[in-house]
Design an enzyme around this catalytic site. Structure first.
Site, PDB file in Angstrom:
ATOM      1  N   GLY A 242       0.698  -1.232   0.151  1.00 49.28           N
ATOM      2  CA  GLY A 242      -0.081  -0.111  -0.166  1.00 49.28           C
ATOM      3  C   GLY A 242       0.794   1.516   0.022  1.00 49.28           C
ATOM      4  O   GLY A 242       1.973   1.175  -0.015  1.00 49.28           O
ATOM      5  N   HIS A 243       0.077   2.374  -0.222  1.00 49.19           N
ATOM      6  CA  HIS A 243       0.830   3.687  -0.268  1.00 49.19           C
ATOM      7  C   HIS A 243       1.597   4.029   0.851  1.00 49.19           C
ATOM      8  O   HIS A 243       1.219   3.741   1.950  1.00 49.19           O
ATOM      9  CB  HIS A 243      -0.229   4.736  -0.783  1.00 49.19           C
ATOM     10  CG  HIS A 243      -1.379   4.891  -0.025  1.00 49.19           C
ATOM     11  ND1 HIS A 243      -2.232   6.028  -0.226  1.00 49.19           N
ATOM     12  CD2 HIS A 243      -1.775   4.401   1.273  1.00 49.19           C
ATOM     13  CE1 HIS A 243      -3.235   5.879   0.733  1.00 49.19           C
ATOM     14  NE2 HIS A 243      -2.955   5.157   1.560  1.00 49.19           N
ATOM     15  N   ASN A 244       2.584   4.832   0.904  1.00 47.93           N
ATOM     16  CA  ASN A 244       3.307   5.261   1.892  1.00 47.93           C
ATOM     17  C   ASN A 244       3.917   4.269   2.686  1.00 47.93           C
ATOM     18  O   ASN A 244       4.501   4.480   3.790  1.00 47.93           O
ATOM     19  CB  ASN A 244       2.720   6.196   2.859  1.00 47.93           C
ATOM     20  CG  ASN A 244       2.155   7.568   1.842  1.00 47.93           C
ATOM     21  OD1 ASN A 244       1.054   7.559   1.698  1.00 47.93           O
ATOM     22  ND2 ASN A 244       3.212   8.345   1.647  1.00 47.93           N
TER      23      ASN A 244
END
Length: 353
Positions: A242-244
């Protein structure tokens, strides 16, 4: 063309027992190896198979070598880590053939402002957008997409149909297998009155050196900051990052692992297949999570962690599940019994006094 055993030992070390001029052309399993093959023994339970192998040479440990040598006539490379030696030998033998000629295939579309090193190989129907950089010796196979201002490091290999979105970065000697999508939008939405409002994903994916990414794995770009995959990370097929997220150096994940956004995972961790990692948590270095485990909270100490219920016949599993559901009630009943026993003990002591 063959490779002499002497060349392997000069390159990778180890102690050679036997003719250094023997040539081998490939690595083969113990039971199928022939007169031009080299095989390896990394499991002592297979000593008998190694002793009767027809391989020209064996890679094995000092512990196994005396027993095998008593019956095996071929050459032997003795090393403390036969499995790692096998991996390096396999890389060397696979890479000793003719490499594709550098250059850009006539059907590729390369923007005039992109910088492609003359030693790189750009395959058929590849698209390289404006400002992208392709490093020395990189191989971009057919059908890949390299987005605007993206950067691919030297000797990194994209297999066919990899998508590498805008401004993403990968370092040297990476391997990205077919169908992987690097830098797609993260799953970010705000809710207003039951309506989902998309949050623009403006970060990047930044990948270090010597990273392997499996087929159909997706690594989302960051929402504001970057998603970071550090040096030496190994990701299997069908993984979602997922993002970050940040994945620490030399961490490895087996197939179908899912990592929710903003998880911060340490170095030298391992995750078994289908492990699920919650978002916004921290996992320390040297944590080993077994297959199918859900990690809902941060892990601060290294070690091995398991969070799944073992398989059982369905009827037995249902009985166990019923007991688990009733644990709270059973706990209260036990407390009542304990209080009763304590009171009874007090009464008996008073009579005795």
């Amino acid at each position: 063309m063959g490779t002499r055993l002497m060349e392997l030992v000069e390159r990778f070390g180890g102690r050679l027992e036997g003719d250094p001029q023997i040539e081998v052309t490939r690595i083969a399993p113990l039971d199928r190896a022939g007169a031009t093959d080299i095989s390896f023994l990394s499991d002592s339970r297979l000593r008998a198979a190694a002793a009767h192998s027809r391989a020209a040479a064996l890679i094995l440990s000092p512990l196994d070598e005396p027993d095998v040598a008593a019956a095996y006539d071929g050459a032997r490379i003795v090393t403390n880590n036969p499995y790692a030696y096998f991996a390096r030998t396999a890389q060397y033998l696979c890479g000793s053939g003719a490499a594709p000629a550098p250059g850009i295939h006539p059907s590729a579309v390369v923007h005039a402002s992109a910088r492609v090193d003359p030693t790189a190989c750009i395959g058929a129907h590849v698209t390289v957008e404006a400002g992208a950089v392709i490093g020395a010796g990189a191989m971009i196979d057919a059908g890949c997409y390299i987005g605007p201002d993206a950067s691919v490091g030297e000797r990194t290999h994209f297999f066919a149909n990899v998508t590498f979105h805008a401004r993403c970065v990968i370092g040297a000697r990476g391997i990205v297998h077919s169908g992987a999508v690097i830098g797609g939008d993260g799953f970010g939405f705000a809710v207003d009155g039951g309506i989902y409002i998309k949050i623009p994903q403006t970060g990047r994916v930044v990948i270090g050196d010597d990273v392997d990414i499996g087929s159909n794995t997706a690594i989302d770009r960051g929402a504001l900051d970057d998603t970071v995959i550090e040096d030496g990370v190994k990701l299997d097929n069908l993984i979602q990052i997922g993002h970050n997220c940040r994945i620490g150096a030399h961490t490895a994940m087996a197939g179908c692992v899912g990592v929710a956004g903003s998880a911060n995972i340490g170095s030298h961790c391992t995750f078994g297949g289908a492990a699920m990692i919650n978002g916004h948590i921290d996992i320390a270095d040297n944590v080993h999570v077994t297959a199918g485990t859900l990690v809902p909270n941060s892990i601060a100490a290294p070690g091995r962690y398991t969070g799944f219920y073992p398989i059982a016949p369905n009827a037995e599993w249902e009985r166990s599940a019923a007991l688990v559901r009733n644990l709270a009630t059973m706990r209260e009943k036990i407390k009542v019994l304990e209080r009763g026993m304590k009171a009874l003990g007090g009464e008996q002591a008073a009579r005795a006094g």
